[in-house]
Design an enzyme around this catalytic site. Structure first.
Site, PDB file in Angstrom:
ATOM      1  N   PHE A  14       0.820  -1.213   0.000  1.00 39.06           N
ATOM      2  CA  PHE A  14       0.000   0.000   0.000  1.00 39.06           C
ATOM      3  C   PHE A  14       0.855   1.265   0.000  1.00 39.06           C
ATOM      4  CE2 PHE A  14      -2.122   3.058   3.059  1.00 39.06           C
ATOM      5  CZ  PHE A  14      -2.860   3.703   2.078  1.00 39.06           C
ATOM      6  N   TYR A 132       3.756  -7.462  17.340  1.00 42.40           N
ATOM      7  CA  TYR A 132       4.076  -6.599  16.206  1.00 42.40           C
ATOM      8  C   TYR A 132       5.020  -5.488  16.649  1.00 42.40           C
ATOM      9  CZ  TYR A 132       3.449  -2.938  12.682  1.00 42.40           C
ATOM     10  OH  TYR A 132       3.659  -1.944  11.753  1.00 42.40           O
ATOM     11  N   LYS A 136       9.120  -5.019  15.675  1.00 43.34           N
ATOM     12  CA  LYS A 136       9.600  -3.820  14.984  1.00 43.34           C
ATOM     13  C   LYS A 136      10.646  -3.080  15.833  1.00 43.34           C
ATOM     14  CE  LYS A 136       8.061  -2.342  11.488  1.00 43.34           C
ATOM     15  NZ  LYS A 136       8.490  -2.549  10.069  1.00 43.34           N
ATOM     16  N   LYS A 181     -23.493   1.405   8.068  1.00 36.82           N
ATOM     17  CA  LYS A 181     -23.431   0.351   9.073  1.00 36.82           C
ATOM     18  C   LYS A 181     -22.658   0.789  10.317  1.00 36.82           C
ATOM     19  CE  LYS A 181     -23.622  -3.431   5.686  1.00 36.82           C
ATOM     20  NZ  LYS A 181     -22.889  -4.590   5.116  1.00 36.82           N
ATOM     21  N   TYR A 196      -2.353  10.622   6.341  1.00 38.89           N
ATOM     22  CA  TYR A 196      -2.734  10.323   4.968  1.00 38.89           C
ATOM     23  C   TYR A 196      -1.505   9.840   4.219  1.00 38.89           C
ATOM     24  CZ  TYR A 196      -4.747  10.955   0.312  1.00 38.89           C
ATOM     25  OH  TYR A 196      -5.202  10.759  -0.973  1.00 38.89           O
ATOM     26  N   VAL A 197      -1.662   8.807   3.423  1.00 37.34           N
ATOM     27  CA  VAL A 197      -0.520   8.168   2.784  1.00 37.34           C
ATOM     28  C   VAL A 197       0.281   9.144   1.923  1.00 37.34           C
ATOM     29  CG1 VAL A 197      -1.906   7.330   0.823  1.00 37.34           C
ATOM     30  CG2 VAL A 197       0.221   6.149   1.452  1.00 37.34           C
TER      31      VAL A 197
END
Length: 315
Positions: A14, A132, A136, A181, A196-197
């Site tokens: 991603f 995780y 790291k 939903k 934000y990427v």
């Protein structure tokens, strides 16, 4: 010092997809290394868990950006985190040594800090609470041991990253709101740091400039200002032209439901999107600050509202 020839490990993922495109468009020579096939001349298929695959690569680069990681929730067995994030990083360092590569940007995570506080900056002591984060942080230690007077290293610890193409929790939230939903848990006043990427990619380019004069950078990254969950949801609803959802569930009731789904997942041996862990994480304050970013006066190109609108226009 310039880094024209860049290898992005995990570049088909991603963040790597956005980063490789931006760096290529900016005139850098970019090669992607990933275990996922990609139709590109500048692509190397290899798995960082396999040292022999990396040894077969005899190309050298000015800089390695190491993105490859096992980061999904509830990975089983948990040894997978250490196989990829720790042993994989050790293999990457051996590859760099063999090919005389002395410059690395490593993507770590906010998870290295653990959950003993609600707000963290680079001055806080990492105390990871899950495998995780532990894997790291151990990888960070390997990199710091690797660095010497001739080598340059940047470690970036991002908050939750969102954007078009992500399969993370933030994008699941957008999907829930869009499909009507979504149900608010608690009062929605808990505060989150997100990024934000495309802003994160802009910050990586910023770090490339910083590394020309600095040999070690350890930095958090999150877009500012931080935002309450209820305000975050409102921005998404406004961008989607949706009426405000008025359904709410008390936190205690939501956690009870989460434990029920935990048991269901245990008995069926199937992963279920609803869990007590995800509900707890959703309702906690999670704030990531950065004194490093403030000191360098980096300005992200997208505000939160603009980032949401940019993400949604591609859906």
């Amino acid at each position: 010092m310039s880094f024209n020839n860049i290898l992005i490990i995990g570049g088909a993922g991603f963040i790597g997809t956005y980063l490789s495109k931006e760096l290529s468009n900016s005139g850098f020579s970019v090669t992607i290394l990933d275990k996922i096939n990609q139709n590109s001349e500048s692509f190397i298929k290899a798995n960082i868990e396999d040292q022999n695959q990396l040894k077969k690569i005899d190309k050298s680069f000015d800089l390695v950006i190491h993105l490859a990681a096992e980061h999904q929730d509830d990975v089983s067995p948990v040894s997978k985190y250490y196989d990829v994030n720790l042993k994989g990083t050790e293999n990457v360092l051996q590859f760099c040594n063999l090919n005389a590569i002395n410059n690395i940007i490593f993507f770590s995570t906010q998870a290295v800090y653990g959950d003993y506080k609600e707000k963290y900056s680079e001055d806080d002591t990492p105390l990871p609470s899950n495998d995780y984060g532990k894997s790291k942080f151990l990888a960070e230690k390997l990199l710091l041991d690797w660095r010497n007077e001739d080598r340059r290293l940047a470690i970036i610890r991002p908050s939750a990253v969102f954007g078009y193409g992500s399969i993370g929790n933030f994008n699941r939230l957008i999907n829930q709101i869009q499909s009507r939903k979504f149900i608010m848990i608690g009062n929605g006043k808990n505060i989150k740091s997100v990024c934000y990427v495309k802003n994160l990619v802009a910050y990586v380019k910023h770090c490339l400039k910083l590394l020309e004069t600095q040999k070690l950078i350890i930095t958090n990254y999150a877009d500012k200002p931080d935002i309450q969950i209820k305000e975050l949801v409102k921005v998404i609803e406004d961008a989607l032209s949706l009426k405000k959802s008025r359904f709410k569930i008390p936190y205690i009731l939501a956690m009870f439901v989460g434990y029920v789904f935990d048991l269901l997942s245990l008995f069926t041996s199937k992963s279920i999107n609803i869990s007590s862990l995800r509900i707890k994480k959703f309702c906690l304050n999670s704030i990531l600050d950065s004194k490093i970013i403030k000191s360098t006066k980096f300005i992200p190109p997208f505000s939160f509202k603009e980032a949401i609108e940019d993400t949604l226009k591609k859906r």
